[in-house]
Scaffold this active site. Structure first.
Site, mmCIF file in Angstrom:
data_model
loop_
_atom_site.group_PDB
_atom_site.id
_atom_site.type_symbol
_atom_site.label_atom_id
_atom_site.label_comp_id
_atom_site.label_asym_id
_atom_site.label_seq_id
_atom_site.Cartn_x
_atom_site.Cartn_y
_atom_site.Cartn_z
ATOM 1 N N ARG A 1 -10.570 3.329 -4.003
ATOM 2 C CA ARG A 1 -10.388 2.411 -2.869
ATOM 3 C C ARG A 1 -11.001 3.063 -1.633
ATOM 4 O O ARG A 1 -10.339 3.839 -0.946
ATOM 5 C CB ARG A 1 -8.895 2.170 -2.619
ATOM 6 C CG ARG A 1 -8.187 1.323 -3.657
ATOM 7 C CD ARG A 1 -6.740 1.100 -3.253
ATOM 8 N NE ARG A 1 -6.123 0.004 -3.963
ATOM 9 C CZ ARG A 1 -5.421 0.139 -5.095
ATOM 10 N NH1 ARG A 1 -5.267 1.316 -5.631
ATOM 11 N NH2 ARG A 1 -4.880 -0.918 -5.661
ATOM 12 N N HIS B 1 0.792 -1.227 0.000
ATOM 13 C CA HIS B 1 0.000 0.000 0.000
ATOM 14 C C HIS B 1 0.826 1.279 0.000
ATOM 15 O O HIS B 1 0.410 2.279 -0.565
ATOM 16 C CB HIS B 1 -1.081 -0.064 1.079
ATOM 17 C CG HIS B 1 -2.191 -0.963 0.621
ATOM 18 N ND1 HIS B 1 -2.229 -2.289 0.949
ATOM 19 C CD2 HIS B 1 -3.193 -0.755 -0.248
ATOM 20 C CE1 HIS B 1 -3.252 -2.854 0.326
ATOM 21 N NE2 HIS B 1 -3.859 -1.948 -0.402
ATOM 22 N N ARG C 1 -15.335 1.029 -5.367
ATOM 23 C CA ARG C 1 -15.302 -0.312 -4.789
ATOM 24 C C ARG C 1 -15.838 -0.279 -3.369
ATOM 25 O O ARG C 1 -15.479 0.607 -2.592
ATOM 26 C CB ARG C 1 -13.848 -0.792 -4.795
ATOM 27 C CG ARG C 1 -13.634 -2.081 -4.045
ATOM 28 C CD ARG C 1 -12.258 -2.600 -4.263
ATOM 29 N NE ARG C 1 -11.281 -1.973 -3.392
ATOM 30 C CZ ARG C 1 -9.983 -2.245 -3.431
ATOM 31 N NH1 ARG C 1 -9.512 -3.112 -4.318
ATOM 32 N NH2 ARG C 1 -9.148 -1.663 -2.602
ATOM 33 N N ASN D 1 -3.218 -7.304 -8.498
ATOM 34 C CA ASN D 1 -2.330 -7.344 -7.324
ATOM 35 C C ASN D 1 -2.647 -8.582 -6.493
ATOM 36 O O ASN D 1 -1.753 -9.318 -6.073
ATOM 37 C CB ASN D 1 -2.507 -6.100 -6.454
ATOM 38 C CG ASN D 1 -2.331 -4.819 -7.246
ATOM 39 O OD1 ASN D 1 -1.722 -4.836 -8.300
ATOM 40 N ND2 ASN D 1 -2.887 -3.721 -6.749
ATOM 41 N N ASP D 2 -3.940 -8.795 -6.268
ATOM 42 C CA ASP D 2 -4.331 -9.983 -5.506
ATOM 43 C C ASP D 2 -4.400 -11.220 -6.389
ATOM 44 O O ASP D 2 -4.049 -12.314 -5.954
ATOM 45 C CB ASP D 2 -5.678 -9.745 -4.813
ATOM 46 C CG ASP D 2 -5.497 -8.951 -3.532
ATOM 47 O OD1 ASP D 2 -4.551 -9.260 -2.780
ATOM 48 O OD2 ASP D 2 -6.268 -8.015 -3.288
ATOM 49 N N CYS E 1 -7.878 -3.009 -12.726
ATOM 50 C CA CYS E 1 -7.465 -1.913 -11.850
ATOM 51 C C CYS E 1 -6.257 -2.288 -11.003
ATOM 52 O O CYS E 1 -5.815 -1.525 -10.169
ATOM 53 C CB CYS E 1 -8.624 -1.465 -10.968
ATOM 54 S SG CYS E 1 -9.289 -2.795 -9.982
ATOM 55 N N ARG F 1 2.049 -10.548 -1.291
ATOM 56 C CA ARG F 1 2.422 -9.333 -2.026
ATOM 57 C C ARG F 1 3.248 -8.358 -1.191
ATOM 58 O O ARG F 1 3.801 -7.403 -1.714
ATOM 59 C CB ARG F 1 1.163 -8.648 -2.587
ATOM 60 C CG ARG F 1 0.204 -8.164 -1.533
ATOM 61 C CD ARG F 1 -1.144 -7.813 -2.141
ATOM 62 N NE ARG F 1 -1.262 -6.388 -2.428
ATOM 63 C CZ ARG F 1 -2.402 -5.815 -2.797
ATOM 64 N NH1 ARG F 1 -3.488 -6.530 -2.992
ATOM 65 N NH2 ARG F 1 -2.453 -4.524 -3.021
ATOM 66 N N GLU G 1 -10.217 -11.103 -8.665
ATOM 67 C CA GLU G 1 -8.891 -11.109 -8.031
ATOM 68 C C GLU G 1 -8.623 -12.411 -7.292
ATOM 69 O O GLU G 1 -7.634 -12.549 -6.594
ATOM 70 C CB GLU G 1 -8.704 -9.884 -7.124
ATOM 71 C CG GLU G 1 -9.805 -9.612 -6.157
ATOM 72 C CD GLU G 1 -9.632 -8.290 -5.397
ATOM 73 O OE1 GLU G 1 -8.551 -7.703 -5.413
ATOM 74 O OE2 GLU G 1 -10.625 -7.874 -4.774
HETATM 75 C C1 PEP Z 1 -5.862 -5.613 -6.716
HETATM 76 O O1 PEP Z 1 -5.858 -6.533 -5.896
HETATM 77 O O2 PEP Z 1 -5.328 -5.684 -7.842
HETATM 78 C C2 PEP Z 1 -6.506 -4.340 -6.384
HETATM 79 C C3 PEP Z 1 -6.663 -3.385 -7.274
HETATM 80 O O3 PEP Z 1 -6.915 -4.159 -5.102
HETATM 81 P P1 PEP Z 1 -5.936 -3.774 -3.869
HETATM 82 O O4 PEP Z 1 -4.574 -3.490 -4.449
HETATM 83 O O5 PEP Z 1 -6.540 -2.610 -3.213
HETATM 84 O O6 PEP Z 1 -5.990 -5.026 -3.069
HETATM 85 MG MG MG Z 2 -7.207 -6.466 -4.176
#
Ligand code: PEP
Ligand code: MG
Length: 588
Positions: free
Chosen positions: A313, A206, A350, A471-472, A519, A482, A448
């Site tokens: 977010r 983050h 979201r 990302n997830d 995203c 991650r 995700e």
């Molecule tokens: C993701 O997981 O790609 C995503 C956009 O959500 P976050 O990074 O907030 O988990």
């Molecule tokens: Mg995510």
């Protein structure tokens, strides 16, 4: 010194390695040259000593006065970048530092036992913390945290030790830290913080995401930086290649100043594309939109030619709230500001994605062995209906002010989507029955979790759209945390396995006449974008600072050719082969 290949996120470049160079992950592009500012909590040892009462009372007076002055100064600086409700924490600290009872108890102990002020302050502080913590009330539990903070500051002042504070920066620096919390990034004085380097974290942690929102250069996962960098050392951070250079030579400074000037020049040149369409050479249009964490980030999206918002977010609204979940009214105002601010362009918001590494001050999550695999995101909302319903009402009311799309995070099964959609429908009905205007909202899900990607063709029958959260999706597909730089080599957006999952999601959506966005950070990656174009992705959502670069790239590509390249890529064996394929295509 030697040549080596340096893997950025997935980009490969050849870099001349120097002895004073450390390698990390380029998380937010840019170059900074400044002094090191180490954000480390000082360690102080407090011993019980016999002391002269009058002297200790005077030391206490002076240290308390300095504590109050410090907090007031930080509040003043923070008030320029934080909203009023986010400043409440400083008010609570001031109240504590000015509390005559707190002071009185410390004085009593100094007088009664003839001990030093440091010991008495620490003792009284710890007793007060224990008392608050034992109360069965969230409000008092939080006061315990305030007492800890204020006592620590008081003890540092008694010991003459300075506490680093990002809000009080007054000269250009590069911040070096283990990691930055959302409140660290929130209080960062952007006038003087030229960038940051963290010891831990990956491209999708983050702090990395926040850096991109703030358009601040960042290198994360730079193992060894805390041990090597000393306060006030000169540092060059190259957040394009993902390297930092400590105590650079005059020659190195000159080299990187030139690189920095070229980077800024290129950034300026990209602005000519601000109002252009995002369209391939053969006329295939896509939407390039921005990821935001707060309504304030909208400015960056608009300034960088974003064609909408692809991910708001909302958890940051909840994380910044001090004492309770944000009210429907507070949320409504924030969502309305974004929807209205985009002036009819699409905005994807979201629903709450909390849990995992994202915690709340005012809510205790049950302990879990693997919080990233536990009750987070939609799972939390389906267990906490009132929190979910409040957010849905705020969103629905805001939908009257523009083009709103709502998406649910971390959907693993069709049943979860149906349960969430049922609650959404109930809230929508109830508002309409009360005569409240709601807009035409699209309701979609994030893809995700691999199970959702595999079931995309079925899910697409019931949802209005998908947005792929890579990302997830990558974390769960590769079983690689991650947040861990040790397994960050498995963050492989260009691995054929990931490309296949992405293709399943896009094809599943299209087969049912739905659109598919992305995203996750992969959407803004220069090597991934050609493949995503070829796979038919409709909407690319990324940090505002990546929009124009991606537009330039896409506007120079042939959709027909990228379709062929993407087809080849998913039939290769390794990420490295895919990288080579894309590089040879775009560098032709
Ligand atoms: C993701 O997981 O790609 C995503 C956009 O959500 P976050 O990074 O907030 O988990
Ligand atoms: Mg995510």
């Amino acid at each position: 010194m030697g040549e080596r290949s340096c893997m950025g996120s997935i980009g490969i470049s050849v870099l001349k390695e120097e002895t004073n160079m450390l390698k990390g992950i380029a998380a937010s592009q840019g170059i900074a040259i400044a002094k090191v500012y180490k954000l480390e909590q000082p360690v102080i040892s407090i011993e019980k000593k016999e002391a002269v009462v009058e002297e200790e009372l005077q030391r206490l007076d002076a240290a308390l006065a300095k504590t109050v002055a410090d907090i007031e100064r930080i509040r003043e600086i923070a008030s320029k970048q934080l909203a009023e409700e986010e400043l409440a924490i400083f008010d609570a600290h001031l109240m504590m530092a000015n509390d005559p009872e707190f002071k009185g108890q410390i004085e009593e102990m100094i007088r009664g036992e003839g001990v030093n002020a440091d010991y008495a302050a620490d003792f009284v502080g710890r007793m007060t913390v224990q008392m608050f913590e034992s109360m069965d009330n969230e409000y008092f539990k939080e006061r315990a945290a305030d007492v800890k903070d204020v006592t620590f500051r008081l003890n540092c002042n008694l010991a003459g030790v300075i506490i680093p504070d990002l809000a009080t920066l007054d000269e250009p620096v590069v911040v070096v830290a283990e990691d930055l919390t959302p409140s660290d990034t929130g209080s960062l004085n952007k006038e003087f913080a030229r960038g940051f380097v963290t010891e831990i974290g990956g491209r999708t942690s983050h702090s990395a995401i926040m850096a991109r929102s703030l358009e601040l250069p960042a290198v994360v996962g730079c193992s060894g930086i805390l041990e090597t960098a000393k306060a006030n050392d000169m540092i060059i951070m190259d957040a394009i290649e993902g390297v930092v250079i400590l105590n650079p030579t005059a020659e190195q400074i000159e080299e990187y100043e030139a690189k920095q000037a070229a980077f800024l020049e290129e950034k300026k040149a990209l602005l000519t594309l601000k109002d252009a369409e995002s369209k391939s050479l053969d006329g295939h249009k896509v939407l390039l939109v921005g990821n935001i964490g707060s309504p304030d980030d909208l400015e960056g999206v608009i300034a960088n030619g974003g064609e909408g918002v692809g991910l708001f977010r909302t958890e940051f609204l909840y994380m910044q709230s001090e004492n309770d979940f944000p009210s429907e009214e507070v949320q409504f105002e924030a969502y309305k500001k974004v929807v209205e601010g985009m002036n009819g362009k699409p905005v994807v918001i979201r629903t709450l994605d909390i849990g995992g590494d994202k915690k709340l001050n005012y809510y205790s999550f049950d302990a879990e062995m693997n919080p990233f695999l536990g009750v987070r995101a939609i799972r939390f909302c389906l267990n906490n209906h009132e929190v979910f319903r409040t957010q849905l009402r705020a969103l629905l009311r805001a939908s009257a002010f523009g083009k709103l799309c709502i998406m649910f995070p971390m959907i693993a099964t069709m049943q979860e989507f149906r349960d969430a959609k049922k609650i959404y429908n109930e809230e929508r009905r109830a508002l309409i029955d009360k005569g409240i205007t709601v807009g035409d909202v699209e309701v979609g899900i994030m893809i995700e979790i691999p199970a959702a990607a595999v079931m995309a063709d079925r899910l697409a029958k019931e949802v209005d759209f998908f947005s792929i959260g890579t990302n997830d999706l990558i974390q769960y597909s590769m079983a690689a945390d991650r947040m861990s730089e040790k397994v960050s080599y498995l963050y492989q957006p260009l691995n054929p396995a990931i490309l296949r999952l992405v293709k399943m999601a896009i094809d599943g959506a299209h087969a049912n006449g739905k659109w598919c966005g992305m995203c996750g950070e992969m959407a803004g990656d220069e090597l991934a974008a050609p493949l995503l174009l070829g796979l038919g992705l409709d909407e690319f959502s990324m940090s505002a600072s990546s929009v124009l670069k991606t537009r330039k790239l896409i506007n120079g590509l042939s959709y027909a050719e990228m379709k062929e390249v993407a087809e080849k890529a998913i039939n290769l064996d390794t990420m490295e082969e895919v990288v080579e394929l894309v590089q040879s295509t775009i560098n032709k």
